[in-house]
Motif scaffolding. Structure first.
Motif, PDB file in Angstrom:
ATOM      1  N   ALA A  91     -16.638  -5.822 -89.662  1.00 50.11           N
ATOM      2  CA  ALA A  91     -16.842  -6.939 -90.594  1.00 50.11           C
ATOM      3  C   ALA A  91     -16.982  -8.263 -89.847  1.00 50.11           C
ATOM      4  O   ALA A  91     -17.590  -9.208 -90.339  1.00 50.11           O
ATOM      5  CB  ALA A  91     -15.682  -6.993 -91.579  1.00 50.11           C
ATOM      6  N   LYS A  92     -16.460  -8.304 -88.631  1.00 49.11           N
ATOM      7  CA  LYS A  92     -16.506  -9.539 -87.848  1.00 49.11           C
ATOM      8  C   LYS A  92     -17.621  -9.533 -86.811  1.00 49.11           C
ATOM      9  O   LYS A  92     -17.718 -10.422 -85.983  1.00 49.11           O
ATOM     10  CB  LYS A  92     -15.154  -9.746 -87.145  1.00 49.11           C
ATOM     11  CG  LYS A  92     -13.990  -9.952 -88.102  1.00 49.11           C
ATOM     12  CD  LYS A  92     -12.701 -10.212 -87.348  1.00 49.11           C
ATOM     13  CE  LYS A  92     -11.538 -10.432 -88.303  1.00 49.11           C
ATOM     14  NZ  LYS A  92     -10.266 -10.690 -87.590  1.00 49.11           N
ATOM     15  N   GLY A  93     -18.445  -8.519 -86.871  1.00 47.38           N
ATOM     16  CA  GLY A  93     -19.531  -8.419 -85.903  1.00 47.38           C
ATOM     17  C   GLY A  93     -19.514  -7.072 -85.224  1.00 47.38           C
ATOM     18  O   GLY A  93     -18.727  -6.210 -85.555  1.00 47.38           O
TER      19      GLY A  93
END
Length: 120
Positions: free
Chosen positions: A103-105
């Motif tokens: 979700a953060k990359g």
């Protein structure tokens, strides 16, 4: 440290089969997808050859579809590329690629590349 180790490159006659293998180091995460790219002679960029997801979804470049088969061993974090009908135009440097997304990359990893030469 994540490392992708390739093997199986070399020279072969056109029409002959050739298999490439790639194994990720033990410290590697579980990848969302693994695949193979290649850099053809004179090309500026690598092109996707084949990719496979953790659920065995596959994607092939038009130039290799029907001739190459990609398989994956999820337990070993490994991916193979079987070239059943090698052509002279398949000559190039082949790179193993693996990536995961969060979700953060995400994060992408590459092998060092292995030379494949197909002769007529």
């Amino acid at each position: 440290q994540v490392e992708l180790v390739e093997s199986g490159g070399g020279s072969a006659q056109a029409g002959a089969p050739l298999r490439l293998s790639c194994v990720a180091s033990e410290s590697s995460p579980r990848f969302d997808a693994m695949g193979w790219y290649r850099l053809l002679p004179g090309a500026q960029r690598r092109e996707m050859v084949a990719q496979i997801t953790g659920t065995d979804g596959t994607e092939y470049a038009d130039a290799v579809r029907g001739r190459f088969t990609i398989t994956r061993d999820n337990d070993e974090n490994a991916v193979d590329l079987q070239r059943n009908i090698l052509k002279v135009e398949d000559t190039g440097i082949y790179y193993c690629e693996a990536h995961y997304n969060t979700a953060k990359g995400g994060r992408e990893y590459w092998g060092q590349g292995t030379q494949v030469t197909a002769s007529s």
